[in-house]
Design a protein around this motif. Sequence first.
Motif: not given
Lengths: 456, 456
Positions: A298-300, A302-303, A306-307, A309-310, A313, A316, A435, A438, B320, B324-325, B328, B331-332, B335, B387
């Motif tokens: 799930l960490v992966f 969640n990337l 992250g992507a 959000i990037a 950016e 934001i 996930t 999200d 900013v 990104f994290f 992640l 959520d972790s 979870n 990152r």
Amino acid sequence: MTLENALHTHKAMLLVALEQDPKELTRLLEELRAADIAELLEDLVDQQDEMPSVLSLLEHLPLTRRAHVYGFLPGWLQARLVDQLSDEALLAILEEMSSDDRADLYNLLGEDRREALLRRMAHREREELKRLASYEEGTAGAVMTSNYVAIPSGLTASQALLRVRQTAPDAETVYQIYIVDEQGHLAGTLSLRQLLIARPSAYLDELMIKDVIHTQVETLQEEVARLVARYDLLAVPVVDENELLVGIVTHDDVIDVIQAEATEDIHKGASVGNLEDGVSRSPLWNLYRKRVAWLVLLVFGNLFSGAGIAYFEDIIAAQVALVFFLPLLIDSGGNAGAQASTLTVRGLATGDIAFKDWGKLLGRELLIAAALGMTMALAVSPIGFMRGGEMLMIVVAMSMTIIVLTGSLVGLCLPFVLDRLGWDPATASGPLVTTLIDSFGVIIYFGIATILLTNI
Amino acid sequence: MTLENALHTHKAMLLVALEQDPKELTRLLEELRAADIAELLEDLVDQQDEMPSVLSLLEHLPLTRRAHVYGFLPGWLQARLVDQLSDEALLAILEEMSSDDRADLYNLLGEDRREALLRRMAHREREELKRLASYEEGTAGAVMTSNYVAIPSGLTASQALLRVRQTAPDAETVYQIYIVDEQGHLAGTLSLRQLLIARPSAYLDELMIKDVIHTQVETLQEEVARLVARYDLLAVPVVDENELLVGIVTHDDVIDVIQAEATEDIHKGASVGNLEDGVSRSPLWNLYRKRVAWLVLLVFGNLFSGAGIAYFEDIIAAQVALVFFLPLLIDSGGNAGAQASTLTVRGLATGDIAFKDWGKLLGRELLIAAALGMTMALAVSPIGFMRGGEMLMIVVAMSMTIIVLTGSLVGLCLPFVLDRLGWDPATASGPLVTTLIDSFGVIIYFGIATILLTNI
């Protein structure tokens, strides 16, 4: 609570009696039920690691009772106890156990021990044990017992009743009687109740129900449980690939299966792998293993968020106030999605909904999710207005509606998609849904923000 | 699938026969089991809203069978069907139903209808029905049946067997016999198996088990189910406040209770309120209501995360890349927390763990969660480095470890805290845990970031 307290008092008394008063010990043990003795022994090992006391308590029980108590002990404790027993002592217990408990215990033993035991058994017993122990775990074959009442067709009711009386002490249940032909094929069934009120001279062939609800040895245990639950059966007969009657699954084993399957589904729903021993007993390493796989996966997953959000950016950085609503919005989508997936997964498991209902459910979910999304948008609007004025309020409210709608639909569809891919729909757990949603949430929220806020 | 297909074919044939061939219809209906007829009727109403066909199919069944089929129909359909019946027709069905099904159907009726029916009943029947219908839903009283075999002490085994034969047609089960004294107090029990193999002239007083596992009318149905499951019972007797035997709960009803309780817990685990009719049948408005309350509540819970973010707005604006994290990390934590709370809630529900085990579980969870947190920190570190370099990597890895640890501990403790507050521990659902942990996550992450990144 009273039960727990009573057991606690009993445990203390047993330990004192064990040291000082064998007669009192015998009396105390007679008062207790096998399931309670088993729990006391488990507690003793668990809290004080009192293996010697447990062994001497067990030796104090008459053999039949001892075998019965063994049947109630969890596998890990059975395995530890029989390590301390001679082959003769173990064999004596095995012979007194019901056939399904015997096969389970046998399966806990090492190769050498099995060989040693089999060598001491009579041919028929040996073949029977090897056969029962060979069925795959989780199938009808693995939970069935071979201690049933089978009666040849051609007998009369009174003859059959005599047979029942003779086999009563050994059978797991005598209340459902199975009628077999000369080869051993399942020909019919009769409840003991029907047998009791039948004319004594009537032939079984006339009395019996010929269209017997039955199952195959390789049928999954949850299917067997569903049959028993659906038709309110006391037991269901199991036939092999040649339609020969080989065992029955009784109502008490079905209750255990239903409990275990519900636990497995509940754990899957939180992305925990299947635990064999229950959470209190599982070795730490095992618990770690069953939890870590999904968490890292799930960490992966969640990337993707992250992507997203990037990618956004710039907006934001320009409007940091947007971040305030990020957890709120993506969580709301995840929560609504978890609700939808849980309702679907459980509905499929209990048979309340079927895979073919997909379209109808989607239509219903669309309406409900739209209503939920708008309600939540309403709830969050004042806060949006307070934090960033009218435009932010509109962005947040629109995002909320669309995210909750998307989340709910993803939650609803995921179990069906997983099933199509040949996976267990129960894998559509809360964490997985959260996930997934999200990343959608991030894109929807910042997408809407970009459109509405950068045009100002 | 084969079962489903078979039912589908049968449905088509029944509908054709209903129009053209009453004899064929009778034959087809005889072939089907009551549970299957009930499902066919439900399908007919559900998919084609064929109420007239359903009513004529039911009228085609002999009265006893018809009453039996009614018992298998869901409440909403029973309610719709009896609206179309005259008081006489309804009364005839009620009289043929088992006492627990009768009380359930009676409870579906309006006040006027109930009065009209009661007036037509004999005194004893009326009092019996009113009593059974008065027990609160979800208690032993509401699931028990009064069709049990009670035999006065003082009889011999052979006299008792004769009694069993006489009551056999009406009793829900004849396989467990209850012995009562002159006032009707539960004095002992005997299985039919023991009765069959007993010396015919032996007195019940000598044969019976006096220490009977029993329950009270107001005991919660899940407690009753736990008793039956623990001791592998066929049925458990229920006594009233004066210790008088008033009913029994049988194994098939226990299976229904276990299924329903598991469904309720699973739904609670996803923050869905208790649905009475199952997801496929619940009116949309009902589904909306059961889902919206928690969702909106959680929106406000999520404002704490928002407040945390608002507090750290400066560091976010300055860096900013931190955003990104954010999903992640929070959520972790959510979870891992959902895993811990789910394992705890289910363990408590099945009795695998007890409230007193709190300390031991906390110690175990501390170790597991630390290991999980460090594994996940390791998984996320390279991404942190890519990152934002070394410092961001350290911030993300430290945050991950601490958030997963905190999340797991919150998840573990929440069910115990809720129980202390007098709430159902199952309320410690994934969404609630996620929302709680989100705010912790925000504070931990941006707190660490502020300390480590603003000192550079």
